[in-house]
Design a protein around this motif. Structure first.
Motif, PDB file in Angstrom:
ATOM      1  N   LYS A   1       3.069  -3.823   2.547  1.00  0.00           N
ATOM      2  CA  LYS A   1       3.789  -5.022   2.970  1.00  0.00           C
ATOM      3  C   LYS A   1       4.318  -5.769   1.742  1.00  0.00           C
ATOM      4  N   MET A   2       3.446  -5.927   0.751  1.00  0.00           N
ATOM      5  CA  MET A   2       3.839  -6.649  -0.455  1.00  0.00           C
ATOM      6  C   MET A   2       4.995  -5.925  -1.150  1.00  0.00           C
TER       7      MET A   2
ATOM      8  N   ILE B   1       3.855   2.928  -2.950  1.00  0.00           N
ATOM      9  CA  ILE B   1       4.692   2.112  -3.842  1.00  0.00           C
ATOM     10  C   ILE B   1       5.945   2.883  -4.255  1.00  0.00           C
TER      11      ILE B   1
ATOM     12  N   ALA C   1      -1.650  -3.731   3.203  1.00  0.00           N
ATOM     13  CA  ALA C   1      -1.314  -4.972   2.488  1.00  0.00           C
ATOM     14  C   ALA C   1      -0.442  -4.659   1.275  1.00  0.00           C
ATOM     15  N   ILE C   2      -0.752  -3.559   0.595  1.00  0.00           N
ATOM     16  CA  ILE C   2       0.060  -3.146  -0.557  1.00  0.00           C
ATOM     17  C   ILE C   2       1.466  -2.775  -0.089  1.00  0.00           C
TER      18      ILE C   2
ATOM     19  N   GLU D   1       8.393  -5.951   0.766  1.00  0.00           N
ATOM     20  CA  GLU D   1       9.077  -7.233   0.670  1.00  0.00           C
ATOM     21  C   GLU D   1       9.690  -7.400  -0.726  1.00  0.00           C
ATOM     22  N   PHE D   2       8.900  -7.026  -1.725  1.00  0.00           N
ATOM     23  CA  PHE D   2       9.393  -7.106  -3.104  1.00  0.00           C
ATOM     24  C   PHE D   2      10.632  -6.220  -3.265  1.00  0.00           C
TER      25      PHE D   2
ATOM     26  N   LYS E   1      -6.452  -0.996   5.690  1.00  0.00           N
ATOM     27  CA  LYS E   1      -5.881  -2.342   5.707  1.00  0.00           C
ATOM     28  C   LYS E   1      -5.356  -2.736   4.331  1.00  0.00           C
ATOM     29  N   LYS E   2      -6.096  -2.344   3.309  1.00  0.00           N
ATOM     30  CA  LYS E   2      -5.673  -2.683   1.956  1.00  0.00           C
ATOM     31  C   LYS E   2      -4.373  -1.946   1.600  1.00  0.00           C
TER      32      LYS E   2
END
Lengths: 384, 385, 261
Positions: free
Chosen positions: A14-15, A72, A11-12, A18-19, A7-8
């Motif tokens: 998704k962030m 990333i 979340a990374i 979007e960025f 999940k974490k």
């Protein structure tokens, strides 16, 4: 066996997705055309903690696992490769040797600045005579009391002209060949004898900075020798490249994914012979092949990152990830232009940029041929 | 339609779709789904017959249809007249009276409200009602509703209506449907509300189980009826005391905004020009037409590349994606790259001299003509109005 | 200052389709996000909080926890999920009742911030309905806000400008997304968010009146959902240029696209 992100990690993802879509992608075309260094994007990435993603928390980093770092890298590559390579050269290549081999004093001195983005890093190995032949380093470091005196030059250095900190690979003993290498931490802006040479004019990654570094009787305190011991440089550099290969592999995946997404959009919009392009079976086959290859490459990259996270040897896995990721980047970007026809060849569309950006993934941090040697050596049990 | 489970159905409860389940012994309003159709056909569900509403022609007292007569600065909002036109239709179907509720400093239009169809105007005058304030307006209208018991109350879906409506609905515990684009009376005499959701990609039909049935309705959707100055209506002055001290908010200032800068994405009307205009000079006609219509100027890629107009006006795949109420494509052939940026416009008008131009495939109105001749004709026609 | 921010998790698109068989929305495979206006409300709270505390609250299915964790990663301090099948199917009236019960359980607050409206339902009703349930002053469509000496001063957007409204605290504000650029969660923030606890409250935990929550208590009911009809075949106007221009203007007037000059 588990192919799901935690999940974490989600979340990374998704962030950063979007960025990347909002803060990076819209500037990629102009950065390419006008060779604009992504300083703004890097500053914003630093605010998010991304420039310190590989640095331990106690030195101000985010201490991400390798799978998260790979996530990333894929997302930033999908948006803009010049930004991705600038970030990668810093977070992967430069931080890695200090985090893994630096003395405690070096970690405390340099890692917080690298993690916060106050310092941008570069890693300098390549020389005119030492590319794939990494052992043949000609830049010398000669001990003189409490200092080393460094002479020589480095070429094709990513971030070279912008960096506040450079890890420079030198030889303290040419006769000892790879056992004579040593890596020094240099702060160019504070060091006499350091100068910049030619800024390269490249096929792709045109927003990124690639420059020659020249060292003339450059004095470096002995405290800046990574790990404090001579002769460890080759081992350290190989570790940097092993780890960096996963990043280049997934950079290829990111480029290919970006090209693929453009194709999906295009075949749903464009009509020829009174039919939407997606109705043509020839194009459906191309899309299916592209999707499959991108996924295969992605799985190789995340497998390598996972093996690394588990603390196991990942040399072969990383080499496969890099080799196949770059193969797929080339193949998919080429096909993507073909699907777009004439439009794909034009600079109004991003396809030709993806194609140009993709090529370097087959070359830097070990060419495809070197990757094959690495894989073969692992398979045949001789080590490399 | 109200339904219940029959004895033919043995299970404890049945899924009726849209999240509704019915258990045995329960009666409820059925959604309009295939599940309900199937259950009715299989005999698992039965309709509960209800007593029919009043017969046609008999006007019943009470049970009125109300329209909130929003005013700002003493001027009644246009949406109010639109809602009165629609409200007239609803009231006639129900055989009840149509009333407008006007809160203001001094009567600023009860005659006009009647002229647009109201049978009655509830007028509340007080200097403290000059500007809209949530708490005063809520209290007064809630009190009126409690006294008069209308069956339907409709507000304009404006910044005022959407602030006020929910507040009232919560206080008197009734349903409110937001931003309706369709209002009708169904066979049971209930208000059938149609509204868009998901930015207009989905439409939903909604009914209200409690009275009054309330909606906010979107401005510009309902047709404006013609005004009848001779209509007679009843005026009811309601006396209401509001105390400034009891108010929790204070309006410090009201500021009119200066016209915003070029914003194609939010424009209501866009006039777009393409290569059919032949040269930069002719492109000025587009700007003149746009000015006349209060529209923004758009352009195809070809004319942007030709330097007739800056890039921020470009519509299409490598330009902007727009969704105005009206898109007027002038001399644009309609390549897919252009259409991708404007095909979701509500109404598209295409003018092109090539009858086979791609743009006509998505146009609501097509005009096969030379744009250089048509625009001047259109401009003079608009000026005549 | 103690701020409560109410958020909703929504599909990351308005491009949704309806399953023609069941008449239900197809939500599978569509990623979810924090509703954009609600995200602006979180950002506004982060900018206003000073030395205070921000509690973020949502009502929804268990997976809405991810939206709360994102809010925590952005910098909110506490998170509460109202999650119970008894809440399912609530319309805006019933939703406001449930959230009001949850907020009463939290107890202390100076400010409640909501987004103006959600991109799925587009109603903009829950904010004002919640304010009424809690008997608070409300300022909707807020595009700018400042707090001075215990008073809230806000710019409330209007169709043709804005008004400046002042009120005491506690108060409820609904925020428009144009107010700010919401920050991204940082990697460190994400770390913290996944170590934090998200409290889950059921209807019984907040003492919600079961006659005021859920599908059956809701005064409105959805009868049907459908896709709007596709564009029909366009009409090619006939006649001379002058006639066509006249015809076109008449049609646009009829459709009320252009008004009288």
């Amino acid at each position: 066996m588990n192919f799901d992100f935690t999940k974490k990690q989600l979340a990374i993802k998704k962030m950063i997705k979007e960025f990347a879509d909002k803060e990076v992608k819209p500037y990629a075309a102009e950065a390419d055309q006008k060779e604009i260094f992504p300083a703004e994007q890097i500053k914003k990435l630093a605010k998010l903690g991304v420039m310190g993603m590989s640095v331990p928390r106690k030195y101000g980093g985010a201490e991400l696992d390798n799978v998260s770092q790979t996530i990333i890298m894929e997302e930033i590559s999908r948006a803009c490769n010049a930004t991705a390579v600038t970030m990668g050269a810093h977070a992967s290549l430069t931080c890695h040797p200090i985090v893994n081999f630096g003395t405690e004093e070096q970690k405390q001195r340099f890692l917080p600045k690298l993690a916060s983005g106050e310092y941008l890093g570069a890693f300098a190995l390549t020389e005119p005579a030492a590319g794939s032949d990494a052992v043949n380093v000609q830049t010398t470091a000669v001990r003189d009391g409490d200092e080393y005196i460094i002479n020589g030059s480095k070429i094709f250095i990513t971030n070279g002209g912008k960096a506040d900190l450079v890890c420079v690979v030198t030889t303290t003993d040419k006769a000892a060949k790879h056992k004579g290498l040593a890596i020094f931490i240099i702060e160019p802006k504070k060091t006499k004898g350091f100068s910049l040479g030619k800024k390269e004019d490249k096929l792709g990654l045109r927003g990124s900075n690639t420059q020659e570094l020249v060292f003339q009787d450059m004095k470096v305190p002995k405290e800046n020798l990574i790990g404090g011991v001579e002769g460890e440089g080759f081992k350290q550099a190989m570790s940097v490249f092993n780890s960096g290969r996963i990043g280049i592999g997934v950079q290829g995946v990111g480029i290919a994914q970006a090209a693929f997404e453009e194709c999906l959009k295009y075949v749903n919009e464009r009509e020829q012979f009174d039919r939407k392009l997606h109705k043509f079976q020839a194009l459906q086959f191309m899309l299916a092949d592209m999707a499959m290859k991108i996924d295969a490459a992605r799985l190789l990259c995340f497998r390598a990152a996972d093996v690394k996270d588990k603390g196991r040897k990942y040399v072969k896995e990383a080499a496969m990830a890099k080799l196949y990721g770059s193969d797929v980047a080339m193949e998919v970007t080429r096909q993507a232009i073909q699907i777009h026809g004439g439009y794909g060849y034009m600079k109004d569309y991003p396809l030709e940029r993806f194609y140009r950006d993709a090529k370097i993934t087959e070359i830097y941090e070990g060419t495809s041929e070197i990757q094959k040697l690495v894989i073969a050596a692992e398979l045949l049990g001789r080590g490399f | 339609m109200r339904v219940k489970l029959t004895t033919a159905y043995s299970g404890p409860s049945l899924d009726l779709g849209l999240g509704v389940t019915i258990s045995s012994g329960e009666e409820l309003e059925a959604p309009d789904t295939t599940e309900v159709d199937n259950a009715l056909a299989q005999g698992f569900l039965e309709e509960i017959e209800e007593e029919k509403k009043a017969k046609k022609g008999e006007i019943t007292e009470g049970d009125e249809v109300w329209i909130f007569a929003e005013q700002r600065n003493g001027k009644i909002a246009r949406v109010v007249f639109e809602l009165l036109s629609k409200g007239r239709e609803l009231a006639d179907k129900l055989n009840v009276k149509l009333a407008a509720v006007l809160l203001c400093e001094k009567d600023c239009g009860s005659k006009e409200l009647v002229a647009y169809g109201a049978d009655k105007v509830y007028l509340v005058e007080d200097e403290k009602l000059k500007n809209y304030k949530t708490d005063f307006y809520t209290k007064i209208i809630c009190d009126l509703i409690k006294n008069e018991k209308p069956q339907i109350v409709v507000y304009g879906a404006t910044h005022i209506g959407r602030d006020l409506g929910p507040r009232i609905a919560q206080r008197i515990a009734t349903g409110l449907t937001a931003d309706c684009t369709g209002l009708d009376i169904d066979s049971d005499g209930l208000l059938l509300q149609t509204r868009p959701a998901f930015g207009g990609n989905i439409m939903a039909q909604i009914k209200c189980k409690t009275k009054p049935q309330m909606s906010t309705a979107r401005p510009g959707v309902f047709k404006l009826a013609s005004k009848d100055e001779k209509r007679k209506g009843e005026m009811i002055k309601a006396n209401v005391v509001v105390d400034e001290k009891s108010s929790l908010t204070k309006v410090l200032d009201i500021i009119k905004a200066a016209k915003k800068k070029v914003n194609l994405e939010e424009a209501k009307i866009i006039v777009s020009g393409g290569r059919g205009l032949c040269d930069k000079e002719n492109f000025r006609m587009i700007e003149e037409l746009a000015k006349l219509l209060g529209a923004e100027v758009g352009a195809s890629r070809a004319v942007v590349d030709a330097g007739w107009i800056p890039k921020d006006h470009q519509v299409g795949q490598t330009g902007k994606t727009v969704r105005p109420m009206l898109y007027l494509a002038c001399g644009i052939s309609g390549a897919i790259q252009h259409r991708a940026g404007m095909q979701n416009s509500e109404v598209i008008i295409a003018v092109n001299k090539d009858p086979n131009a791609m743009i006509f495939s998505i146009a609501d109105y097509g005009i096969v003509a030379d744009i250089k001749q048509f625009i001047p004709a259109l401009i003079s026609e608009l000026k005549k109005q | 200052m103690e701020i409560i921010v109410c958020i909703k998790q929504v599909p990351d698109t308005t491009d949704v389709k309806i399953d023609p068989k069941t008449g239900r929305l197809i939500r599978e495979g569509i990623p979810v996000i924090i509703n954009p206006d609600d995200k602006a409300a979180i950002e506004a709270a982060l900018q206003l909080k000073a030395n205070g505390k921000i509690t973020v609250l949502t009502m929804g299915p268990p997976q809405a926890e991810e939206a709360l964790r994102e809010a925590l990663a952005m910098g909110c301090d506490d998170a509460i999920l109202l999650c119970d099948f008894k809440f399912a199917g609530s319309d805006t009236w019933a939703t406001a009742n449930a959230i009001a019960a949850g907020i009463k359980k939290i107890g202390k607050y100076d400010l409640i911030l909501c987004g103006r409206q959600a991109i799925d339902g587009d109603t903009a009703q829950v904010g004002p309905q919640l304010a009424e349930s809690l008997n608070l002053p409300q300022i909707t469509y807020v595009q700018k806000v400042e707090i001075n000496g215990g008073k809230v001063k806000a710019e409330r957007e209007l169709e043709d400008g804005y008004e400046i409204i002042e009120t005491g605290m506690p108060a409820l504000l609904t925020i428009v997304k144009e107010m700010n650029e919401a920050r991204y969660p940082t990697l460190q923030g994400i770390d913290k968010a996944y170590e934090a606890e998200v409290k889950t409250w059921k209807a019984a935990d907040i003492g919600a009146d079961e006659n005021k929550i859920g599908l059956k208590a809701s005064p409105t009911m959805v009868k049907k959902v459908f896709s709007p009809s596709a564009k029909g075949q366009g009409l090619i106007l006939q006649g001379s240029i002058k006639e066509m221009a006249h015809d076109l203007v008449e049609r646009l007037k009829e459709r009320e696209i252009i008004q009288k000059f």
